[in-house]
Design a protein around this motif. Structure first.
Motif, PDB file in Angstrom:
ATOM      1  N   LEU A  42      -3.459   8.828   5.741  1.00  0.00           N
ATOM      2  CA  LEU A  42      -3.174   9.619   5.030  1.00  0.00           C
ATOM      3  C   LEU A  42      -1.545  10.545   5.560  1.00  0.00           C
TER       4      LEU A  42
ATOM      5  N   GLN B 210      -0.169  11.238   0.014  1.00  0.00           N
ATOM      6  CA  GLN B 210      -1.233  10.912  -0.540  1.00  0.00           C
ATOM      7  C   GLN B 210      -2.834  11.507  -0.570  1.00  0.00           C
TER       8      GLN B 210
ATOM      9  N   VAL C  59     -10.403   7.565  -1.936  1.00  0.00           N
ATOM     10  CA  VAL C  59      -9.331   6.686  -1.195  1.00  0.00           C
ATOM     11  C   VAL C  59      -9.800   5.128  -0.642  1.00  0.00           C
TER      12      VAL C  59
ATOM     13  N   LYS D 121      -6.987   1.676  -1.967  1.00  0.00           N
ATOM     14  CA  LYS D 121      -7.112   0.748  -0.694  1.00  0.00           C
ATOM     15  C   LYS D 121      -5.899   1.921   0.563  1.00  0.00           C
ATOM     16  N   LEU D 122      -6.486   3.174   0.700  1.00  0.00           N
ATOM     17  CA  LEU D 122      -5.776   3.735   1.369  1.00  0.00           C
ATOM     18  C   LEU D 122      -7.324   3.899   3.411  1.00  0.00           C
TER      19      LEU D 122
END
Length: 343
Positions: A117, A121, A140, A144-145
């Motif tokens: 991240l 983000q 998260v 779709k991180l």
């Protein structure tokens, strides 16, 4: 702040050497890079604030006010722990957010340190989680991180539990038989095996007190929780608790405990002729312990049961000697005359 056309206020008023303009917060407040002492930060701010206020009137009034605001913003940022961490990272500082005592660290910090991240983000995750009510781990994944495994590893770091890959684990059949399918489905957990005096249990989230008590009652021992992805646990439940595969035990399995260990030793009978001297001595000691326990039980039986029985008998004897006639008058049953009184 853009430098004044005719004067470099940073150099002339604050004594900051030529370099990047505007300078970073530490250079602006004349502090060592990444200074953490809040008292020192505030002290430098007050000193510089007083120096700049001298120019608050006159032809440099506008520049003075702008620089005062810039000093205030820098001080407020560096004295706010959360904002300072974010700012320091942007300045290239490597920060370990783990608690010195527990070793825990926020999952967003873990993911940021792993390069998963960015600062922007992290803010997005926190904002989205607060707005939707989802956990940061689910947020998260939803955004779709990060995948579920990476997010769960970060979550494990935050709550201070170990992460395991259930693909590498083979649960103990006896342990599985001791926990009903309804329980593992309700709590999304998978019992694995006995680890010393505890039962290792894979959980999808931090275990509740209710779940810990469930295992304590079933095994007579505390559970040792570890973290696994919800998906892996559900797949494990489907695999190890398939229809007709498992027969639940009527009597829960017990782990540890002085009484159970003692009875286990007594149950392991062996002819005296086959015993070693050490085994004979141990059996003798066990016999003494059991005799002592029997004596204690009998003593308590005498104190509790027989005492109450005597009291009941005395009560009946008293009632028998004291009667009431039909009119409710109390009279004492005449006593039989003895030979001496008749004379």
């Amino acid at each position: 702040m853009a430098a004044a056309a005719k004067i470099d206020v940073y150099k002339e008023w604050l004594g900051i050497p030529e370099g990047p303009r505007p300078p970073d917060h530490y250079a602006l407040l004349r502090l060592p890079q990444f200074e953490d002492d809040v008292a020192k930060i505030q002290k430098n701010y007050k000193k510089l604030n007083a120096a700049v206020r001298k120019y608050a009137t006159g032809k440099y009034a506008a520049e003075s006010q702008e620089l005062l605001n810039e000093l205030a913003r820098a001080m407020l940022c560096l004295t706010d722990a959360e904002r300072k961490v974010e700012y320091d990272r942007e300045q290239g500082r490597e920060i370990d957010d783990r608690d010195a005592t527990t070793g825990r660290r926020p999952m967003t910090s873990y993911l940021q340190a792993e390069g998963v991240l960015t600062s922007a983000q992290v803010n997005e995750v926190k904002s989205h989680a607060e707005r939707t009510g989802l956990s940061q781990r689910d947020t998260v994944v939803q955004l779709k991180l990060a995948d579920q495994e990476t997010a769960t590893r970060a979550y494990a770091s935050e709550i201070g539990l170990a992460y395991i890959d259930l693909a590498d684990m083979i649960p103990d059949e006896n342990v599985l038989d001791s926990v009903p399918k309804s329980v593992v489905r309700r709590y999304t957990c998978l019992p694995l095996f006995v680890d010393g005096e505890r039962v290792l249990v894979a959980c999808s989230t931090e275990p509740s007190m209710e779940l810990e008590e469930e295992f304590r009652l079933r095994f007579g021992a505390a559970m040792r929780p570890v973290l696994a992805t919800p998906k892996a646990i559900k797949e494990g439940i489907d695999q190890y608790y398939a229809q007709g595969l498992r027969k639940e035990k009527a009597v829960p399995m017990k782990v540890g405990g002085a009484a159970s260990k003692l009875m286990d030793k007594v149950a392991q009978k062996k002819p005296v002729s086959q015993m070693t001297d050490e085994e004979k001595e141990e059996r003798s000691k066990l016999g003494i312990v059991l005799c002592s326990m029997t004596f204690v039980v009998l003593a308590n039986l005498d104190a509790w049961v027989l005492h109450d029985l005597v009291s009941i008998c005395r009560t009946f004897a008293s009632v028998d000697s004291t009667c009431r006639n039909a009119n409710g008058r109390r009279f004492i049953r005449p006593q039989k005359k003895t030979a001496t009184s008749s004379k």
